[in-house]
Scaffold this active site. Structure first.
Site, PDB file in Angstrom:
ATOM      1  N   CYS A 173      79.372  27.628  35.304  1.00  0.00           N
ATOM      2  CA  CYS A 173      79.215  28.888  34.604  1.00  0.00           C
ATOM      3  C   CYS A 173      77.738  29.158  34.375  1.00  0.00           C
ATOM      4  CB  CYS A 173      79.951  28.848  33.265  1.00  0.00           C
ATOM      5  SG  CYS A 173      81.699  28.367  33.402  1.00  0.00           S
ATOM      6  N   ARG A 209      81.782  33.065  33.083  1.00  0.00           N
ATOM      7  CA  ARG A 209      82.717  32.020  33.495  1.00  0.00           C
ATOM      8  C   ARG A 209      83.069  32.092  34.972  1.00  0.00           C
ATOM      9  NH1 ARG A 209      89.003  31.103  31.421  1.00  0.00           N
ATOM     10  NH2 ARG A 209      89.188  28.950  32.150  1.00  0.00           N
ATOM     11  N   ILE A 223      87.241  27.034  36.893  1.00  0.00           N
ATOM     12  CA  ILE A 223      87.537  25.901  37.762  1.00  0.00           C
ATOM     13  C   ILE A 223      88.677  25.067  37.178  1.00  0.00           C
ATOM     14  CG2 ILE A 223      86.601  23.823  38.852  1.00  0.00           C
ATOM     15  CD1 ILE A 223      85.309  26.320  39.933  1.00  0.00           C
ATOM     16  N   ASN A 280      77.981  24.771  30.709  1.00  0.00           N
ATOM     17  CA  ASN A 280      77.926  24.982  32.160  1.00  0.00           C
ATOM     18  C   ASN A 280      78.081  23.631  32.840  1.00  0.00           C
ATOM     19  OD1 ASN A 280      77.246  25.683  34.842  1.00  0.00           O
ATOM     20  ND2 ASN A 280      75.067  25.469  34.428  1.00  0.00           N
ATOM     21  N   GLY A 281      79.074  23.483  33.692  1.00  0.00           N
ATOM     22  CA  GLY A 281      79.231  22.243  34.447  1.00  0.00           C
ATOM     23  C   GLY A 281      80.649  21.733  34.421  1.00  0.00           C
ATOM     24  N   GLU A 282      80.770  20.426  34.613  1.00  0.00           N
ATOM     25  CA  GLU A 282      82.069  19.753  34.636  1.00  0.00           C
ATOM     26  C   GLU A 282      81.930  18.372  34.003  1.00  0.00           C
ATOM     27  OE1 GLU A 282      84.784  21.155  35.720  1.00  0.00           O
ATOM     28  OE2 GLU A 282      83.994  22.852  36.859  1.00  0.00           O
ATOM     29  N   ASP A 298      88.116  20.874  30.208  1.00  0.00           N
ATOM     30  CA  ASP A 298      87.181  19.822  29.805  1.00  0.00           C
ATOM     31  C   ASP A 298      86.328  20.267  28.616  1.00  0.00           C
ATOM     32  OD1 ASP A 298      85.920  21.706  31.372  1.00  0.00           O
ATOM     33  OD2 ASP A 298      84.734  20.285  32.534  1.00  0.00           O
ATOM     34  N   ILE A 323      76.340  24.639  58.784  1.00  0.00           N
ATOM     35  CA  ILE A 323      75.501  25.701  59.343  1.00  0.00           C
ATOM     36  C   ILE A 323      74.753  25.143  60.548  1.00  0.00           C
ATOM     37  CG2 ILE A 323      73.389  27.031  58.955  1.00  0.00           C
ATOM     38  CD1 ILE A 323      75.620  28.424  57.722  1.00  0.00           C
ATOM     39  N   GLY A 360      76.567  15.656  49.548  1.00  0.00           N
ATOM     40  CA  GLY A 360      76.067  14.290  49.668  1.00  0.00           C
ATOM     41  C   GLY A 360      74.739  14.068  48.983  1.00  0.00           C
TER      42      GLY A 360
END
Length: 631
Positions: free
Chosen positions: A2, A54, A57, A80-82, A104, A299, A373
């Site tokens: 977010c 928002r 997720i 903001n985040g997870e 969460d 890409i 990665g």
């Protein structure tokens, strides 16, 4: 994922409508970070206002909306985040608790209530930046995740303390008066990015990774601390005492746990897949956990020298992913170049920003979140420059820096140029002797990682960011590990993670980096060097994890960066755009840059004498940003 924004009006002179309107304007400037919903909360008595955009997720219902308050009203948060281990934390916190939803964010509020802010932060496995209002303590606390995946800017706009995920939100506050920080310009010219805590705006800083900042609502005092210190973490990392086989097994176990947590989402999920080891390992382990083919994205470029798409396609075919690829033609870049000042908010000149933005838009057509990665090179020694710099440090003997002032490098450039192709012998000698005068391997590395390594530069060249004198560094007995640490605390959070966050969020796409799980970070720093470096190559233990899933024949090729053929593009489709910025009087306006060195290398680049695209890109990103933001 977010966008958050807010401020504390220390004058307490605004009513609820005014506070809410400003917070909404700030958060609405970041619509791309959260197109699904928005929210505002304010408290007139303290002057606190919080705004939120928002990107849904987890828990797509209204129960996951923010700003969110704790049941007793003590805490209010924008986040903001997870938090990837929120399900485990929820079970630990359950104890008959009446949960409203399954987000969460709600778990975070319960964790703060149960363990306090520092206790909760110690338990979080996640990427995050949040602002937490505490009615009982009468404070607002900002915090950022350990590795710096999520951004958070803060500072003063008049008598309001402001904070936001992006600078454009701070610029939306009516009391903010933008002024360019000359340290930031110098940093950009040198590194291609602006290292924390500096930002392009004077008076606005980036909160450091692993840091908290607390503002008292009784007096406005501001204090900062680190709940996670990378130096202490590395020095305390338990030394791994097993053999190579057990190291590979343990790394795979940790990665599977991290990836499994990061595959939890209520929206479609995929992964970025290049032809490199890091993303291939992540996708391979994702596929072992997934019930159906993982959606992977790549890409490619029409110039085969820069094209990893064929290798990525071969890896995807072997793993059985649902692979998606698009080839970027030079003309595709023109529209993206014009967007860069608004995507990144401050001048940013990592040349892979263009393909990263294109890749993010490709992925967003099918998924809302994607694994990456990022972090493998910095944790497991993937860059060839570590071996090269360590060898040079061992080989060269010190040269007195005072003697540099006695050598006529400028005239040597002129003499060596002659009539034909410029020789720039003075620059070559200056670089060689300057490197040999460095007092430490970190300073040698800083010089080698710098742009504009020429005698005549367009700006004064102070050292900024991580490499300033007096910076704490861990005690490490391997020079290569010392260089890896430099990258882990500066290049990774301030360049690579900025690039991915802003590019993905511009496409309303969430990215997740499983290699940056703090248990993997701790494990990596506890590994002996022999498990990372073998036969002049890094990432040995990570390669061996990948060997279990992908044949080495698909991976045995030199490391290739995620870069477009920018040198040719500046002579071709981007030439007119670049020429206008470099020849414009704006290059002289403000006194930020000396235009003569810039124009000299531009002419050399156009004539093909030498590729100066990295140095030129730094200048072009500064100038295009100034044009876009009228500064």
């Amino acid at each position: 994922m977010c966008g958050i924004a807010g401020f504390i009006d220390t004058t307490r002179g605004r009513d609820a409508d005014a506070l809410s309107a400003i917070a909404k304007a700030m958060s609405d400037s970041m619509l791309h970070r959260g197109p699904d919903d928005d929210g505002v909360w304010c408290e007139v008595s303290t002057g606190v206002a919080l705004g939120f955009r928002r990107l849904a997720i987890q828990d797509l219902s209204a129960d996951g909306a923010q700003p969110m308050a704790s049941p007793d009203g003590r805490f209010t948060i924008v986040f903001n985040g997870e938090i990837y281990n929120f399900l485990e934390l929820r079970r630990e916190l359950d104890n008959g608790r009446n949960w409203r939803g399954h987000s969460d964010t709600e778990v975070m509020l319960a964790a703060f209530d149960a363990w306090g802010i520092d206790g909760a932060l110690a338990r979080f496995d996640g990427m995050f930046a949040f602002a937490l209002y505490d009615a009982k303590a009468r404070t607002v606390t900002l915090a950022r995740d350990r590795m710096g995946e999520k951004p958070l800017y803060c500072g003063w706009a008049g008598k309001s303390f402001v904070f936001a995920s992006e600078l454009k939100a701070i610029a939306a506050h009516p009391d903010f008066e933008p002024a360019i920080d000359r340290r930031a310009v110098a940093a950009l010219m040198r590194y291609s990015y602006i290292p924390a805590p500096v930002s392009i705006y004077r008076g606005i800083e980036k909160l450091l990774p692993g840091a908290t900042l607390t503002v008292s609502l009784d007096g406005g005092a501001v204090s900062q601390s680190r709940y996670w210190d990378p130096v202490a973490e590395i020095e305390a990392a338990p030394a791994f005492e097993g053999d190579e086989t057990s190291a590979v097994r343990e790394l795979e176990r940790l990665m599977l746990r991290s990836i499994s947590r990061r595959m939890v989402a209520d929206v479609p999920l995929g992964a970025f897949l290049s032809g490199g080891i890091d993303s291939a390992t992540v996708v391979a382990l994702m596929q072992t956990l997934a019930e159906k083919p993982v959606r992977s994205f790549t890409i490619g470029f029409t110039d085969r020298r820069f094209d990893e798409a064929p290798q990525a396609a071969a890896i995807a075919q072997h793993l059985g992913t649902d692979h998606n690829s698009v080839t970027v033609a030079p003309e595709d870049t023109l529209q993206m170049v014009a967007r860069m000042p608004f995507v990144y908010d401050e001048p940013f000149a990592d040349v892979s920003q263009l393909p990263t933005l294109l890749l993010s838009h490709l992925a967003r057509e099918q998924v809302t979140t994607a694994l990456t990665g990022d972090g493998g090179d910095e944790l497991f020694g993937g860059y060839p420059r570590y071996e090269k710099t360590a060898a040079q440090w061992d080989r060269d003997r010190p040269f007195s820096r005072g003697l540099l002032n006695l050598i006529p490098f400028g005239p040597l450039n002129v003499i060596s140029s002659g009539v034909g192709k410029p020789g720039r012998f003075g620059d070559k000698l200056w670089r060689k002797l300057s490197d040999r005068s460095k007092p430490s391997i970190e300073m040698l590395y800083e010089g080698q990682m710098s742009r504009w390594r020429v005698f005549d530069r367009p700006i004064e060249d102070p050292i900024v960011g991580y490499f300033v004198e007096g910076t704490r560094r861990p005690k490490l007995d391997d020079d290569r590990l010392r260089l890896m640490f430099c990258d882990a605390v500066s290049y990774l959070p301030d360049d690579l993670l900025v690039k991915v966050d802003r590019a993905s969020m511009a496409a309303s796409l969430e990215t997740r980096a499983p290699l940056l799980n703090h248990d993997i970070v701790r494990f990596a720093w506890g590994l002996p060097s022999r498990f990372k470096f073998r036969n002049g190559q890094g990432k040995d233990v990570l390669r061996k994890v990948l060997d279990r899933h992908v044949p080495r024949t698909l991976m045995d090729r030199p490391k290739q960066g995620f870069e477009p053929p920018l040198a040719e593009w500046l002579r071709g489709p981007l030439r007119d755009w670049a020429q206008a910025l470099i020849s414009s009087d704006r290059l002289e306006d403000g006194g930020f840059l000396d235009p003569e060195p810039v124009r000299a290398i531009w002419e050399e680049h156009l004539k093909g004498y030498r590729n100066w695209h990295f140095e030129l890109w730094n200048v072009l990103m500064l100038q295009s940003w100034r044009e876009a933001w009228k500064l």
